[in-house]
Design an enzyme around this catalytic site. Structure first.
Site, PDB file in Angstrom:
ATOM      1  CG  ASP A 255      -1.786  -1.228   1.338  1.00 57.32           C
ATOM      2  OD1 ASP A 255      -2.402  -1.610   0.334  1.00 57.32           O
ATOM      3  OD2 ASP A 255      -1.809  -1.832   2.429  1.00 57.32           O
TER       4      ASP A 255
ATOM      5  CE  LYS B  85       3.447  -2.188  -4.530  1.00 59.04           C
ATOM      6  NZ  LYS B  85       3.047  -1.892  -3.131  1.00 59.04           N
TER       7      LYS B  85
ATOM      8  N   GLY C 236      -4.081  -4.056  -4.794  1.00 56.79           N
ATOM      9  CA  GLY C 236      -4.809  -3.000  -5.485  1.00 56.79           C
ATOM     10  C   GLY C 236      -3.934  -1.779  -5.673  1.00 56.79           C
ATOM     11  CG  HIS C 237      -0.700  -1.546  -7.743  1.00 62.36           C
ATOM     12  ND1 HIS C 237       0.381  -1.962  -8.492  1.00 62.36           N
ATOM     13  CD2 HIS C 237      -0.561  -2.150  -6.526  1.00 62.36           C
ATOM     14  CE1 HIS C 237       1.125  -2.775  -7.762  1.00 62.36           C
ATOM     15  NE2 HIS C 237       0.560  -2.917  -6.575  1.00 62.36           N
TER      16      HIS C 237
ATOM     17  CD  GLN D 189       0.970  -8.834  -2.878  1.00 61.32           C
ATOM     18  OE1 GLN D 189       1.853  -9.307  -3.536  1.00 61.32           O
ATOM     19  NE2 GLN D 189      -0.285  -8.896  -3.267  1.00 61.32           N
TER      20      GLN D 189
END
Length: 422
Positions: A13, A16, A40-41, A221
């Site tokens: 988180d 990225k 989730g990006h 991650q």
């Protein structure tokens, strides 16, 4: 040419997706090398917000090749949802998204196994997202997995055998489930997946390099969730560190160039597991509120705390980081005092090295900094940094031994400052 690697240095988180989007114009291709739809990006630009789960974050920069590498695990059902959301926003993916034949498939029963295993752990739950990531990697390592390339060769027979094997495992658990609706969604996703081009990605990637073109590898991650070097067993099921880019893409170690390490100016963590600098008080709640610290995929509130430089230096070492990228320092704008953990006190002994077990008896040793009390989201250049902010940056650089090249001061791609350092 080289593959530059961009990865998170904390518990994920870190932001990225935004930085991949910012850096993509410098590259010919962007690749994902590990993880699955549990990551989730989030990207924001031109007044729109997007959350990517499996698709590389370079997809929004036209003309760039985006590759889902062999180290990724892919759920066709969630892939279909992701693709359709992007297509509804006007983004045509078919010409620029390629998928490795060697990427493993998350089957509908993998999600059921994930839930059954987690339920059986009782109070010892890992805090999994329930997306079937762990069971898919388990099948991969035990040589029982199905890969994207299997879709092209006798897939129905292989699929049925895998589902029956999973049902047999599930029969040993006190776990009720209804496979039919999950499988229906999955099979519809499989048809969407077939619309895309499957490739032998290791050849494609190395050919791009041989043509003198640059590639950006996007990790998912964070380092502290690495299956080998993270806070085991509260980790993900893949190698999130730089070495994972070699195995997750099929490139030799001597092909790795720059290593961009991303970190927040504070720390967050989702789910269970040790977190030495966690703030279970009003300050932690304030960080969560100001930073909007809720999972992009799960919506779960993130645990928050001060920056942990001991763990961060460990991550820098493991990854061979050459450039640092600091995110979300604007969240700290209103604090009178900013704290940074510079050592651990373990049963009366002080250390600045990450121990084997950080789950208990670890007391953080802090250094305090005067807050900058400036709205950093309005800052557009390094020349505008307040002195207190400069002191915070310099201390982190000196402690980690790596320069902070980029600083994010807001969620939009334009709120990114490239510092004039060598």
């Amino acid at each position: 040419m080289k593959v530059d690697v961009l990865l998170g240095l904390q518990w994920g988180d870190e932001g990225k997706g935004k930085i991949v989007d910012v850096l993509t114009p410098n590259y010919s291709a962007v690749t994902r090398f590990q993880g699955g739809p549990n990551a989730g990006h989030t990207l924001e630009f031109e007044g729109q917000k997007y959350v990517l789960r499996s698709i590389p974050s370079g997809i929004f920069q036209g003309g760039k090749v985006n590759i889902i590498g062999n180290g990724v695990v892919l759920d066709p059902a969630l892939f279909k949802v992701e693709v359709e959301q992007l297509e509804a926003s006007g983004h045509n993916l078919h010409e620029r998204l390629l998928i490795s034949r060697k990427a493993h498939l998350i089957l509908p029963t993998h999600r059921l196994l994930d839930a059954a295993y987690e339920s059986a752990k009782g109070k010892g739950k890992i805090g999994t997202t329930g997306k079937g990531i762990g069971p898919t990697y388990t099948d991969k390592i035990s040589r029982n997995g199905l890969r994207v390339g299997d879709i092209e060769i006798n897939f129905e027979e292989k699929y049925k055998a895998a589902i029956e094997r999973h049902k047999e495992i599930l029969s040993h658990y006190d776990f009720k489930y209804d496979l039919e609706p999950i499988e229906k969604e999955w099979l519809a996703g499989l048809e969407k997946l077939k619309e895309f081009r499957f490739i032998d990605s290791e050849h494609e990637i190395n050919n791009i390099l041989a043509d003198g073109k640059r590639i950006l590898a996007e990790g998912a991650q964070g380092t502290m969730l690495d299956v080998d070097f993270g806070s085991y067993p509260f980790v993900t099921s893949s190698n999130t560190i730089c070495a994972g880019a070699c195995t997750g893409l099929g490139v030799a170690p001597n092909k790795i160039g720059e290593v961009f390490g991303i970190f927040k100016a504070y720390c967050t963590r989702v789910g269970s597991g040790p977190f030495p600098t966690e703030l279970e008080n009003a300050t932690g709640e304030e960080l969560r509120k100001l930073g909007n610290e809720f999972g992009a995929v799960t919506g779960r509130p993130r645990r928050c705390g001060w920056i942990d430089l001991v763990a961060l230096r460990y991550a820098v070492m493991l990854n061979g980081v050459t450039q640092l990228i600091m995110m979300k320092s604007d969240v700290l704008d209103g604090f009178d005092t900013i704290r940074a953990c510079v050592a651990y006190n373990i049963n009366g002994r002080e250390t600045d090295e990450l121990p084997f077990d950080i789950s208990k008896d670890v007391e953080p040793v802090y250094m305090d900094f005067e807050g900058w009390k400036t709205d950093m989201s309005k800052v557009t250049s390094e020349a505008e940094f307040p002195e207190e902010y400069k002191e915070y940056i310099k201390f982190i650089e000196d402690y980690l031994g790596v320069p902070i090249k980029y600083i994010s001061v807001g969620p939009d791609r334009k709120q990114t400052i490239c510092r004039g350092i060598m």
